[in-house]
Design an enzyme around this catalytic site. Structure first.
Site, PDB file in Angstrom:
ATOM      1  N   HIS A  96      -5.256 -10.313   6.282  1.00 13.30           N
ATOM      2  CA  HIS A  96      -6.682 -10.409   7.113  1.00 13.30           C
ATOM      3  C   HIS A  96      -6.931  -9.094   7.617  1.00 13.30           C
ATOM      4  CE1 HIS A  96      -7.202 -14.555   6.619  1.00 13.30           C
ATOM      5  NE2 HIS A  96      -6.087 -14.993   7.598  1.00 13.30           N
ATOM      6  N   CYS A 157       5.158 -13.672   2.577  1.00  7.19           N
ATOM      7  CA  CYS A 157       6.082 -13.343   3.695  1.00  7.19           C
ATOM      8  C   CYS A 157       7.399 -14.207   3.980  1.00  7.19           C
ATOM      9  CB  CYS A 157       5.335 -13.262   5.236  1.00  7.19           C
ATOM     10  SG  CYS A 157       6.333 -13.050   6.521  1.00  7.19           S
ATOM     11  N   GLU A 187      -2.634 -20.104   5.220  1.00  4.81           N
ATOM     12  CA  GLU A 187      -1.086 -20.371   5.142  1.00  4.81           C
ATOM     13  C   GLU A 187      -0.903 -21.694   5.383  1.00  4.81           C
ATOM     14  OE1 GLU A 187       2.421 -19.661   8.599  1.00  4.81           O
ATOM     15  OE2 GLU A 187       0.785 -18.079   8.162  1.00  4.81           O
ATOM     16  N   THR A 250       2.523 -19.486  11.246  1.00  6.28           N
ATOM     17  CA  THR A 250       3.436 -18.427  11.855  1.00  6.28           C
ATOM     18  C   THR A 250       2.699 -17.758  12.862  1.00  6.28           C
ATOM     19  OG1 THR A 250       2.904 -16.984  10.024  1.00  6.28           O
ATOM     20  CG2 THR A 250       5.001 -18.367   9.807  1.00  6.28           C
ATOM     21  N   CYS A 288       7.366 -16.817  14.050  1.00  7.64           N
ATOM     22  CA  CYS A 288       7.452 -15.630  13.439  1.00  7.64           C
ATOM     23  C   CYS A 288       7.833 -14.638  14.653  1.00  7.64           C
ATOM     24  CB  CYS A 288       6.196 -15.137  13.041  1.00  7.64           C
ATOM     25  SG  CYS A 288       6.216 -13.653  12.330  1.00  7.64           S
ATOM     26  N   ASN A 319      -3.478 -14.532  14.296  1.00  2.00           N
ATOM     27  CA  ASN A 319      -2.526 -13.829  15.347  1.00  2.00           C
ATOM     28  C   ASN A 319      -3.536 -13.100  16.292  1.00  2.00           C
ATOM     29  OD1 ASN A 319      -1.805 -10.790  14.803  1.00  2.00           O
ATOM     30  ND2 ASN A 319      -2.072 -11.991  12.603  1.00  2.00           N
ATOM     31  N   SER A 379      -1.892  -7.636  10.970  1.00  2.00           N
ATOM     32  CA  SER A 379      -2.619  -7.030   9.723  1.00  2.00           C
ATOM     33  C   SER A 379      -3.181  -5.822   9.895  1.00  2.00           C
ATOM     34  CB  SER A 379      -3.505  -8.156   9.013  1.00  2.00           C
ATOM     35  OG  SER A 379      -2.772  -9.100   8.684  1.00  2.00           O
TER      36      SER A 379
END
Length: 401
Positions: A96, A157, A187, A250, A288, A319, A379
């Site tokens: 991303h 990942c 995801e 995650t 994560c 995230n 990212s």
């Protein structure tokens, strides 16, 4: 389908690779020049602080590229080197981050087109190479690619793969997977494809609704409407919530994932008794490490006196959005941007407020002395953080050495 057997067979295929192609050292040199930053390293070495004129930058002690993202990008670069003349596709954004995805396009890597909301894999030829991004790909997409006999390069990942393994364990015991995530996120789409029965839960509020339904029953039609698009085909809340297992996207907020897990655990214990809990509830830790570290580092910034926060990352990055959410919860004016180009002349900034569309705000940077907290999503390369800091300093008419 037996997803475990399928993935096992896929990984044994000659057309499957997830470890790169032996160009690691050369790619590492390229990535260092493109994505790393001498300025950011200097700030790290100076206790994550930079002071120039009226501006003090406070950098979070964990930010930017995580190991899984860096691995994904490195393997994508290796793939282009190893297949210099073949058509390469990515099933979704590699990560991303708009600048990194543009770098892929500049290397003549194409993205699977989306038509009427569905990916069109008909563009992929037998000799083409297809990269599975850091978020992974659904089991159905992997099937299509295997049948096409194309080269599959898997950059998923390992933390995402860990979640898939948990879902497989739920399925083995015929448990419904309760997935803390966003049903439209790449995801979560991939994770849910490994489940037999699943229900995707966005937040604690939705989890509380589910717990109340488990304990007291309720209006089934209302339930189904509330979670429209977020459950497996044939899901029945009156039957499929008797045995549940917890999994998560995650990149969700760590504290909320933990709260949801504890809430569901208490509910199942109340419903069936402590001695029967293991027959009705499973929970494996799939939070994560990188997501947790960045959220903990963000919390550490709140010990400082901050006038505002700048959070850098893709607007569709979960995230990054949660880092923004943490700043707002702590009452700190916060601006989520996806790159330095969003900082405009005339003390204006183009940013994405939490839960809203991108907008332009004027007068965002106060006059006089200012302390700016800075962090970035998993990212976001260091170079993007450097460019943003330089833009902030330039706005305050500070010469950057």
């Amino acid at each position: 389908m037996d997803t475990k057997a399928f993935t096992r067979a896929l990984k044994k295929s000659e057309n499957y690779n997830r470890k790169g192609f032996g160009h690691g050292e050369e790619v590492a040199t390229v990535m260092q020049s493109v994505y790393q930053s001498n300025l950011i390293q200097q700030i790290r070495d100076n206790d994550y602080t930079l002071q120039k004129g009226d501006v003090t930058i406070k950098l979070a002690k964990a930010f930017g590229f995580c190991w899984g993202v860096e691995r994904s990008v490195a393997i994508a670069y290796e793939t282009r080197q190893h297949f210099p003349n073949q058509q390469i596709w990515i099933t979704y954004e590699l990560i991303h981050n708009p600048s990194v995805n543009q770098d892929m396009r500049d290397m003549k890597v194409k993205f699977i087109p989306v038509i009427d909301g569905k990916k069109d894999f008909s563009v992929v030829g037998d000799n083409d190479v297809v990269i599975l991004p850091a978020f992974g790909a659904s089991i159905q997409e992997m099937q299509i690619l295997k049948e096409k006999n194309c080269q599959i390069v898997d950059t998923t990942c390992p933390w995402v793969s860990k979640v898939w393994n948990s879902v497989e364990k739920h399925k083995k015991k015929k448990f419904t997977s309760i997935i803390h995530g966003k049903y439209s996120h790449a995801e979560t789409i991939a994770t849910s494809s490994f489940a037999d029965k699943y229900l995707i839960v966005l937040n604690r509020s939705q989890a509380e609704y589910i717990c109340n339904y488990i304990l007291n029953g309720g209006n089934r039609d209302e339930f189904m409407d509330k979670f429209k698009f977020a459950y497996s085909e044939g899901f029945d809340p009156d039957l499929d919530l008797e045995q549940i297992g917890i999994a998560n996207q995650t990149t969700m907020l760590k504290s909320e994932t933990e709260q949801i897990g504890k809430l569901l655990e208490r509910t199942m214990m109340k419903k069936y008794g402590p001695d029967k809990l293991n027959e009705h509830y499973q929970n494996f830790n799939t939070i994560c490490d990188a997501t947790q570290e960045r959220q903990d580092a963000m919390a550490g910034l709140f010990d400082e006196k901050l006038d505002l926060m700048v959070v850098i990352g893709g607007f569709n990055s979960s995230n990054t959005t949660h880092l923004q959410e943490m700043a707002i919860e702590n009452g700190i004016p916060s601006y989520h941007i996806d790159g330095a180009n969003r900082i405009l002349s005339g003390n204006r900034i183009e940013h994405k407020p939490l839960g809203n569309e991108v907008k332009i705000s004027a007068g965002w940077l106060p006059e006089g002395e200012v302390v700016v907290g800075v962090t970035s999503g998993a990212s976001t390369p260091d170079k993007a953080v450097e460019d943003t800091i330089n833009k902030i300093l330039a706005m305050k008419l500070v010469a950057v050495n």
